[in-house]
Design a protein around this motif. Structure first.
Motif, PDB file in Angstrom:
ATOM      1  N   SER A 505       0.837  -1.206   0.000  1.00 35.97           N
ATOM      2  CA  SER A 505       0.000   0.000   0.000  1.00 35.97           C
ATOM      3  C   SER A 505       0.870   1.254   0.000  1.00 35.97           C
ATOM      4  O   SER A 505       0.621   2.211  -0.739  1.00 35.97           O
ATOM      5  N   LEU A 519      -5.235  -0.561  -4.045  1.00 32.64           N
ATOM      6  CA  LEU A 519      -6.265  -0.557  -3.003  1.00 32.64           C
ATOM      7  C   LEU A 519      -7.488  -1.360  -3.429  1.00 32.64           C
ATOM      8  O   LEU A 519      -8.087  -2.075  -2.605  1.00 32.64           O
ATOM      9  N   LEU A 522      -6.510  -5.041  -3.038  1.00 33.74           N
ATOM     10  CA  LEU A 522      -6.493  -5.439  -1.627  1.00 33.74           C
ATOM     11  C   LEU A 522      -7.906  -5.554  -1.057  1.00 33.74           C
ATOM     12  O   LEU A 522      -8.199  -6.469  -0.279  1.00 33.74           O
ATOM     13  N   LEU A 523      -8.790  -4.635  -1.458  1.00 35.29           N
ATOM     14  CA  LEU A 523     -10.175  -4.717  -1.000  1.00 35.29           C
ATOM     15  C   LEU A 523     -10.821  -6.020  -1.465  1.00 35.29           C
ATOM     16  O   LEU A 523     -11.516  -6.702  -0.704  1.00 35.29           O
ATOM     17  N   THR A 574      -9.632  -0.435   4.036  1.00 35.69           N
ATOM     18  CA  THR A 574      -9.194  -0.299   2.648  1.00 35.69           C
ATOM     19  C   THR A 574     -10.236   0.437   1.811  1.00 35.69           C
ATOM     20  O   THR A 574      -9.888   1.251   0.940  1.00 35.69           O
TER      21      THR A 574
END
Length: 832
Positions: A505, A519, A522-523, A574
C-alpha cells in the motif's frame, strides 16, 4: 533467746522452698502457654530443655574443623617457603659461588622431592601435598637457575619450551610414582600445553603453524583425558583440550575467512578439517562430549569448505556457498553415529543457516519499511526501479542472492518437517512459510526489476499468504495441515499477508493509477478471503474444550472467527482509503470528501443488519463507525460541515437503532449526535443566546419524559429526562464559560441547583448527576479568577506541600474513602 537451726537443717529448708518455688513457676508458665495458644495460632517451636541451677551452658561448636585449620596452615606454610625460595634464587643468588649454588638448590630440591614419600608412609597426606607443591616450584627455580648460570645465551622461548617439556615429563613421572599426591599430574598436564606453541613462536612460524601446534597439543590432551586413570589429571586435560583446540580453530577460521585466494584459504582449511576430524572422533569415542564435539566438527568443516570457495566468487554467492556446506551436514541424519553426535551436527547446520538468514534479513526489512519514506511524495511519479522506490537500502549489489538464501532455508525447513518431533513441526512449517514469502517479496528489489513488477509481486505475495491462511481451514482441502500445525501455519500466513499488504500500500503511493489499482485489489482480496472462510465453519465445529478431541476443533473455530473479523475490518479500512484516493483524484474539497466518507458507516450499518448475529457483524460496524471520526477530522475548520456530518451520523445511528440488538447503544449515540449537531450549528450561526433555541426543545422533551414515566414507572430517568435537560444545560454551560457578565452564570447556577435538589428529592439519577455537574463547573468558572489570584500570592513551595498532605491523608484513610465511594455508587445505582 533465738533458736538458730543447724546448717544442715537450714539447707534442707532452703531446698524445699526452692523446689516449691520451681513447681509454682512451672505451673504459672504452663498456664501462660495455654492462654497464649488461645490468643494466637500455634507456631512450631523446637523443644528447649529446661535449665536447672546446676546445669552448665553447653560448649559452643568450633567454627572451623581441624582438617580445615590444618590445610590452611599447610597452604600458608607452603606459600611462605615458595616466596622464600624465589627470593633466594632471584635476589641472593649472586652472593654465592657456583658450588654453593648447586649444593643449596640440589640439596633443597632433592629433600623436597623425597620428603612426601616419607610423609605418606606416616599417613600425613596434607603435609605431603604441601611439601610436594613446594618441590614442584623448586624444580622450576632449578630450571631458571640453570638458564642463568649455564645457558645465558640460549633463546629464551626455545629454552622455555624445552624446560616445560622436561618439567612436564618429570612431574608426570613423579606423580605416577607417588600416585597419592594430587598436584603433580595436573601440574604436568598444564605445563605440557606450552612446549609446542613456544617452539613454534621460537622458530618464527606462521599463524597456521602456530595453530597446528595448538591442535597437536589439544590432541595430546584428548589422549590424556581418554586413557589416564587419575581423575584430576583427566579433568584438567579435558579443559585444556577445549581451550587449545578452540584457540587453534578460531585462528584457522579467521585466516580462512580473510584469505585472498583459494590457495591461501586451503592451508587453514586443512587445519579446520583436521580439527573437524578430531572433534568427530571425540564425539564418537567419548559419550560425554558427543554433542559438543560434533557441533565443533560441523562448524569447522563448514568454514573450511566454504572458505575455499569464497575467494573465487562474489561475497553474496559466498554466503550461498557457506549455506550449502552447512546444509550438507544434515546428511548426518542417516549416518551411523551416536544420537548426540547427530544432534550436534544438525545444530551446527542450524547455526550456519541462522547466520545466513540473519545476513539476508536487512534486505527484507528494507523492502518492507522502505516505502514508508515515500509517503511525503504521494503521486510524484513512477520510480525508475524497485530499488529507487524503496530509497536507500543495505547495499543491494552485495545482497543479490538474499532471495536464494531465504528460499534454500525455506526448503530445508520444509524437507526437515517429517523428521522433526511433533512439538517442533509447527515452528518449522511456520518458518518455511515466512522465509518463502520473504524470498518472493525481496526478489524484485534484489534483481532491481521495474516498479510495476515490485507492486505486482507485493500483491501476489499478499494473495498467496491469504490463500494459504484460508486454505488451511477449508474442509475440502485435500492436503490440509495437521490439526496441531494448523493454528501456527494459518496465523503465520495471516501475519505475512497483513505485513505485505501494508508495505505494498505504501509502495503504490508513487502514482495515482497504481494507488487505485492496489487498493482495489487489496479490498477484493480481503473481502474474498473473509467470504471464503465461511466454508470452514462446518469443519471446525464449536468444541467445548473439555477433551483433547474437541480442543483442536475449538481452537480452529476461534481462529476462523478471529480471521473473519480481522479481514472484515481491514476491508472497511481499505474501502475508506480507496474512497479518499478517488475523491483526491476528482479534486474534491476536504469537506466534500468528509460527506463521501460517511457512506462507509451507512454501508456498515446496512451490512450489519444483513449479517445480524454473525461474528463479523459487530467488528465491521465498529470499524465503519470509526470512519465517522475521519469524516469529522476532514470537516474540521468548517462548523457548517461539521454540523452536517454530525447530523448525518446521527441518522445512521438512528437507523441502526431500529434493530433490537443495537437499540440501546445506537439510540443514545444517535441522540447525542443530533444534539451535538444542533450545538455546532448554533455556534456556526454565531448565536449568542442558545437558550432561545434549546428551551423550546427542552420543555416538550421534559413533558414527554413525564408522560413516559407515568406510563412506564420502570423507565430510567436518563431516558425520560436526560436528553431534555442536556439540550439546555450543556450549551448554556459552554456559553457561560465564555461569558464575562454575571447574569448568565447566576441564572444557570440557580437552574442547576434546582435540578440537583429535585433529583435528590425525587431520587432521580439523571437530574442529580447533570444538575450537580453543571453546578460544580459553573461555580468553578466563577471562582477561577480568585483561585488564580490566591495561588499567585502563595509561596511556590506551599501547593506541593498541600498536595503531599492531601495524599497522605487520603492514603491514611484509603479504606474509608473506598467505602464512601462505594456507598455513593450504590446510592446512585438505586436511583432511577
Amino acid at each position: 533467746m533465738e533458736n538458730v537451726p543447724r546448717p544442715a537443717e537450714e539447707l534442707a529448708v532452703l531446698d524445699r522452698e526452692l523446689a516449691r518455688i520451681d513447681a509454682r513457676r512451672a505451673q504459672l508458665l504452663a498456664r501462660r502457654s495455654y492462654l497464649l495458644t488461645l490468643l494466637t495460632p500455634p507456631r512450631p517451636v523446637a523443644p528447649r530443655p529446661r535449665r536447672t541451677p546446676a546445669a552448665w551452658p553447653a560448649a559452643r561448636a568450633p567454627e572451623t574443623s581441624p582438617p580445615s585449620v590444618q590445610n590452611a596452615l599447610l597452604a600458608l606454610g607452603g606459600v611462605l617457603l615458595t616466596i622464600a625460595a624465589i627470593a633466594f634464587t632471584v635476589v641472593s643468588w649472586g652472593s654465592m659461588g657456583i658450588g654453593g649454588r648447586s649444593a643449596v638448590l640440589g640439596t633443597v630440591t632433592a629433600a623436597a622431592l623425597a620428603t612426601p614419600a616419607l610423609l605418606l608412609r606416616r599417613a600425613l597426606t596434607s603435609t605431603a601435598e604441601a611439601v610436594g607443591a613446594l618441590a614442584l616450584v623448586l624444580t622450576v627455580l632449578d630450571a631458571y637457575a640453570l638458564y642463568r648460570v649455564a645457558l645465558p645465551d640460549t633463546d629464551p622461548l626455545g629454552y622455555t619450551a624445552a624446560a616445560c617439556a622436561v618439567l612436564a615429563a618429570c612431574w608426570a613421572a613423579y606423580g605416577l610414582l607417588l600416585d597419592r599426591l594430587r598436584t603433580p599430574l595436573p601440574a604436568a598436564v598444564l605445563t605440557a600445553q606450552l612446549p609446542l606453541p613456544l617452539w613454534a613462536l621460537a622458530a618464527g612460524a606462521s599463524q597456521v603453524t602456530f595453530a597446528w601446534a595448538l591442535l597437536a597439543t589439544a590432541v595430546a590432551d584428548i589422549a590424556i583425558a581418554r586413557w589416564t586413570k587419575p581423575e584430576p589429571a583427566r579433568s584438567v586435560a579435558g579443559v585444556t583440550a577445549w581451550v587449545a583446540g578452540g584457540w587453534a580453530l578460531l585462528i584457522a577460521g579467521g585466516l580462512s575467512v580473510t584469505a585472498g585466494s583459494s590457495l591461501d584459504a586451503a592451508r587453514p582449511g586443512a587445519l579446520l578439517l583436521a580439527g573437524a576430524a578430531v572433534g568427530l572422533l571425540a564425539a564418537v569415542r567419548v559419550p560425554g562430549v558427543a554433542f559438543a564435539g560434533a557441533l565443533v566438527a560441523g562448524l569447522a568443516a563448514t568454514v573450511a569448505t566454504g572458505g575455499v570457495l569464497r575467494p573465487s566468487v562474489p561475497f553474496s554467492w559466498a554466503v550461498v556457498g557457506y549455506l550449502l556446506c552447512g546444509a550438507a551436514l544434515l546428511a548426518a541424519v542417516r549416518a551411523p553415529l551416536p544420537r548426540a553426535a547427530v544432534h550436534g551436527l544438525c545444530t551446527a547446520a542450524g547455526a550456519v543457516v541462522t547466520v545466513a538468514v540473519l545476513w539476508a534479513l536487512p534486505s527484507v526489512a528494507a523492502t518492507l519499511l522502505g516505502p514508508v519514506s515515500g509517503v511525503d511524495d504521494i503521486w510524484s511519479g513512477a520510480p525508475g526501479g524497485a530499488r529507487e522506490a524503496i530509497g536507500t537500502g543495505p547495499g543491494w549489489s552485495a545482497m543479490a542472492t538474499a532471495p536464494l538464501v531465504l528460499l534454500i532455508t525455506a526448503g530445508l525447513l520444509a524437507a526437515a518437517y517429517g523428521r522433526l518431533p511433533a512439538s517442533a513441526r509447527p515452528a518449522a512449517l511456520s518458518g518455511a512459510t515466512v522465509l518463502g514469502w520473504a524470498a518472493v517479496l525481496v526478489l524484485p528489489t534484489a534483481l532491481d526489476l521495474g516498479y510495476a513488477t515490485a507492486v505486482a509481486t507485493g500483491l501476489v505475495t499478499t494473495a498467496g499468504a491469504l490463500t494459504l491462511a484460508v486454505y488451511a481451514h477449508l474442509p475440502s482441502a485435500p492436503r490440509r495441515p495437521a490439526p496441531a500445525v494448523l493454528p501456527a501455519v494459518s496465523t503465520t500466513a495471516m501475519i505475512c499477508a497483513l505485513t505485505g499488504a501494508g508495505s505494498v500500500s505504501m509502495l503504490s503511493l508513487a502514482t495515482e493509477t497504481t494507488t487505485h489499482v492496489t487498493l482495489g485489489a487489496l479490498l477484493a482480496l480481503f473481502c474474498g478471503a473473509a467470504v471464503a472462510l465461511n466454508a470452514a465453519g462446518t469443519d471446525t465445529g464449536t468444541g467445548t474444550g473439555d477433551d483433547t478431541e474437541a480442543s483442536p476443533s475449538a481452537r480452529a473455530a476461534f481462529l476462523v472467527r478471529s480471521f473473519q473479523a480481522l479481514l472484515a475490518c481491514l476491508a472497511v479500512v481499505t474501502a475508506v482509503a480507496l474512497l479518499c484516493a478517488l475523491c483526491a483524484s476528482a479534486a474534491l474539497p476536504r469537506e466534500h470528501v468528509a460527506l463521501v466518507v460517511l457512506a462507509v458507516p451507512a454501508a456498515g450499518a446496512l451490512l450489519g443488519a444483513r449479517l445480524r448475529r454473525h461474528p463479523v457483524a459487530l467488528p465491521t460496524e465498529l470499524t465503519a463507525a470509526g470512519a465517522g471520526l475521519l469524516a469529522l477530522g476532514l470537516a474540521a475548520g468548517r462548523p457548517e460541515t461539521v454540523a452536517l456530518v454530525l447530523a448525518l451520523s446521527g441518522v445512521v445511528a438512528a437507523g441502526a437503532a431500529l434493530r433490537p440488538d443495537r437499540r440501546p447503544a445506537a439510540g443514545y449515540l444517535g441522540a447525542a449526535l443530533f444534539v451535538l449537531a444542533t450545538w455546532v450549528r448554533l455556534y456556526a450561526s454565531d448565536v449568542a443566546t442558545p437558550e432561545a433555541y434549546t428551551l423550546p426543545v427542552t420543555v416538550p422533551a421534559l413533558v414527554v419524559g413525564v408522560l413516559r414515566r407515568r406510563g412506564d414507572p420502570e423507565a430510567s430517568s436518563w431516558t425520560a429526562y436526560g436528553p431534555g435537560l442536556a439540550a439546555t444545560l450543556l450549551p448554556s454551560l459552554a456559553a457561560a464559560w465564555g461569558d464575562t457578565h454575571w447574569l448568565r452564570p447566576l441564572t444557570l447556577g440557580i437552574a442547576a441547583l434546582v435540578v440537583t435538589l429535585a433529583g435528590a428529592r425525587l431520587r432521580l439519577q439523571a437530574l442529580l448527576v447533570l444538575g450537580g455537574a453543571v453546578l460544580a463547573l459553573d461555580t468553578l468558572h466563577e471562582l477561577a479568577p480568585y483561585i488564580v489570584q490566591v495561588v499567585g500570592a502563595l509561596p511556590r513551595w506551599l501547593p506541593p506541600a498541600l498536595a503531599g498532605l492531601l495524599l497522605l491523608a487520603v492514603g491514611a484513610t484509603y479504606e474509608r474513602r473506598l467505602n464512601d465511594a462505594r456507598r455513593l455508587r450504590e446510592s446512585l445505582g438505586r436511583m432511577r
